[in-house]
Design a protein around this motif. Structure first.
Motif, PDB file in Angstrom:
ATOM      1  N   ARG A   1       0.825  -1.217   0.000  1.00 39.37           N
ATOM      2  CA  ARG A   1       0.000   0.000   0.000  1.00 39.37           C
ATOM      3  C   ARG A   1       0.855   1.261   0.000  1.00 39.37           C
ATOM      4  O   ARG A   1       0.468   2.283  -0.549  1.00 39.37           O
ATOM      5  CB  ARG A   1      -0.942  -0.005   1.204  1.00 39.37           C
TER       6      ARG A   1
ATOM      7  N   CYS B   1      -5.931   8.652   7.266  1.00 41.25           N
ATOM      8  CA  CYS B   1      -5.594   7.416   6.567  1.00 41.25           C
ATOM      9  C   CYS B   1      -4.237   6.915   7.010  1.00 41.25           C
ATOM     10  O   CYS B   1      -3.468   7.639   7.652  1.00 41.25           O
ATOM     11  CB  CYS B   1      -5.639   7.597   5.056  1.00 41.25           C
TER      12      CYS B   1
ATOM     13  N   ARG C   1      -1.307   4.970   2.763  1.00 41.94           N
ATOM     14  CA  ARG C   1      -1.992   4.931   1.469  1.00 41.94           C
ATOM     15  C   ARG C   1      -1.802   6.269   0.749  1.00 41.94           C
ATOM     16  O   ARG C   1      -2.730   7.084   0.685  1.00 41.94           O
ATOM     17  CB  ARG C   1      -3.479   4.648   1.669  1.00 41.94           C
TER      18      ARG C   1
ATOM     19  N   ASN D   1      -1.832   7.080  -2.287  1.00 43.05           N
ATOM     20  CA  ASN D   1      -2.759   7.334  -3.392  1.00 43.05           C
ATOM     21  C   ASN D   1      -4.007   8.059  -2.914  1.00 43.05           C
ATOM     22  O   ASN D   1      -4.646   8.797  -3.681  1.00 43.05           O
ATOM     23  CB  ASN D   1      -3.159   6.021  -4.060  1.00 43.05           C
TER      24      ASN D   1
ATOM     25  N   ARG E   1      -9.711   6.144   6.368  1.00 39.17           N
ATOM     26  CA  ARG E   1      -9.329   5.119   5.393  1.00 39.17           C
ATOM     27  C   ARG E   1      -8.200   4.295   5.981  1.00 39.17           C
ATOM     28  O   ARG E   1      -7.139   4.838   6.285  1.00 39.17           O
ATOM     29  CB  ARG E   1      -8.838   5.763   4.086  1.00 39.17           C
TER      30      ARG E   1
ATOM     31  N   VAL F   1      -5.890  -5.141  -0.416  1.00 32.67           N
ATOM     32  CA  VAL F   1      -6.914  -4.100  -0.485  1.00 32.67           C
ATOM     33  C   VAL F   1      -8.242  -4.593   0.081  1.00 32.67           C
ATOM     34  O   VAL F   1      -8.469  -5.799   0.237  1.00 32.67           O
ATOM     35  CB  VAL F   1      -7.097  -3.600  -1.933  1.00 32.67           C
TER      36      VAL F   1
END
Length: 413
Positions: free
Chosen positions: A65, A119, A122, A124, A200, A252
């Motif tokens: 990740r 989060c 991660r 992204n 997240r 994921v």
């Protein structure tokens, strides 16, 4: 610690400005973001390499990740361009009506305002969140995990530079520089500035936010996803779907974690599916019936049925019928993504109707639960709750309704 009140004030001011932008203004900024991400690839990768080196002993699923590559950054940029190409939800006018009093009522889509995100590793998410919030007219405050701090700082700097180049406030996208627990807690209590907070990451992180936050929260992410292979399944199809759902990217949240097999076909299905999964490096854990059919399985514990592995591990259970499959899923699932493989139309309809999850599939991999795959361009998270959004959250889910009402002097008697 970072002064979150100051960040909240700046975000609120930026959100007010963003809400007035035209679609062309927002798209120009998004295209600038995409171009600058590509131009800054070497700097982003250098920062990511430092984060990876510091986390070298972390589990493989965690590093997957966290790790960026030229291809992943190119995918980020493509995702931002895809968001730019999508319709602007705030430009859409829903059908209005005229009341008995002669008032013209027009629903309008408007931004939520200021969105907070917490989060883990991660990076992204930083880019997806910036793109989606900008296109929907929202400001965002991001707080990432300490493992991705340098990567997130590099990404945020690129995104803010793109905003500035278009004459927009850099504070439309802010990153909390302090990745401590205290900063996360402070963000959970940023009432008056945050309109919604979206976590997240792991189930543990998400539940901590849900339980502790005083600002509104959208629960996302944890995916204890099941695939049920029915008595009427095509086993070749089932093999393709199960292997893809487990193996294609096991770290994921939409990867399958559990395999349920109807007892009528278990003698053929369990060995075949177990062999295919084992060949792909999957460690299997099974109930007594599954272990009897594939003795190499490790006996499953009660905890296995609740666990989101995010790894090449899968638990297998033989069930008497569709009723038991549905009951097991509704008891142990996380309301994320569930799938049935069957050629029995009645069974597929019962599964669609009775399984309680955001996304329910017939004869397809759970890996499709994704904003881009759904045609949303990207996603800010996958909501596993029922208010105000469910499933992959794209642009429309980052807006709310305002009613514009026009009269001609009416008063209510």
């Amino acid at each position: 610690m970072t002064n979150l009140t100051t960040m909240g004030q700046a975000a609120r001011a930026a959100a007010t400005q963003l809400a007035q932008l035209t679609t062309d203004d927002k798209n120009a900024a998004l295209l600038a973001m995409a171009a600058q991400l590509e131009a800054a690839t070497p700097a982003i990768l250098a920062a990511n390499a430092q984060d990876l080196a510091a986390a070298a002993t972390a589990p493989t699923k965690f590093l997957d990740r966290l790790r960026l590559s030229e291809a992943r950054i190119a995918d980020m940029a493509a995702g931002v361009r895809a968001v730019a190409a999508l319709p602007d939800p705030t430009a859409r006018l829903d059908a209005g009506w005229v009341t008995h009093a002669g008032l013209e009522i027009q629903p309008r889509r408007v931004p939520l305002g200021v969105i907070g995100m917490i989060c883990e590793a991660r990076p992204n998410v930083t880019v997806d969140a910036a793109a989606l919030t900008l296109k929907s007219g929202n400001a965002v405050i991001l707080r990432g995990g300490h493992e991705a701090l340098l990567t997130n700082q590099a990404l945020a700097a690129v995104l803010q530079a793109a905003l500035a180049s278009c004459g927009l406030p850099q504070t439309a996208v802010q990153l909390v520089g302090d990745p401590s627990r205290a900063s996360a807690t402070a963000l959970m209590h940023l009432n008056g500035y945050l309109d919604v907070l979206i976590p997240r990451g792991s189930a543990r992180l998400i539940q901590a936010v849900v339980q502790e936050a005083t600002v509104p929260v959208i629960e996302t992410g944890a995916g204890n996803c099941h695939i049920y292979v029915d008595a009427a399944a095509d086993l070749a199809m089932a093999e393709r779907i199960v292997v893809n759902a487990k193996v294609q990217r096991p770290s994921v949240c939409n990867a399958a974690e559990k395999l349920l097999v109807h007892e009528a076909i278990a003698k053929k299905a369990v060995p075949r599916l177990a062999q295919a999964l084992t060949e792909h490096g999957v460690a299997l854990r099974g109930d007594a019936a599954a272990c009897a059919l594939w003795p190499a399985m490790t006996p499953a514990t009660e905890a296995d049925w609740e666990t989101e592995y995010n790894d090449l591990i899968m638990a297998v259970k033989v069930v008497p019928d569709l009723n038991h499959a549905i009951a097991h899923i509704n008891r142990h699932g996380t309301r994320h993504s569930e799938a049935i493989v069957t050629n029995d139309y009645a069974a597929s309809e019962r599964f669609l109707n009775e399984v309680d999850a955001a996304c329910v599939y017939v004869n397809a991999s759970t890996r499709f639960t994704d904003g881009a795959e759904f045609g949303f361009g990207a996603e800010i998270g996958i909501s596993t709750q029922k208010l105000h959004a469910r499933g992959p959250m794209g642009l429309a889910q980052l807006t709310t309704i305002k009613y514009a009402i026009r009269g001609s002097g009416q008063i209510r008697g």
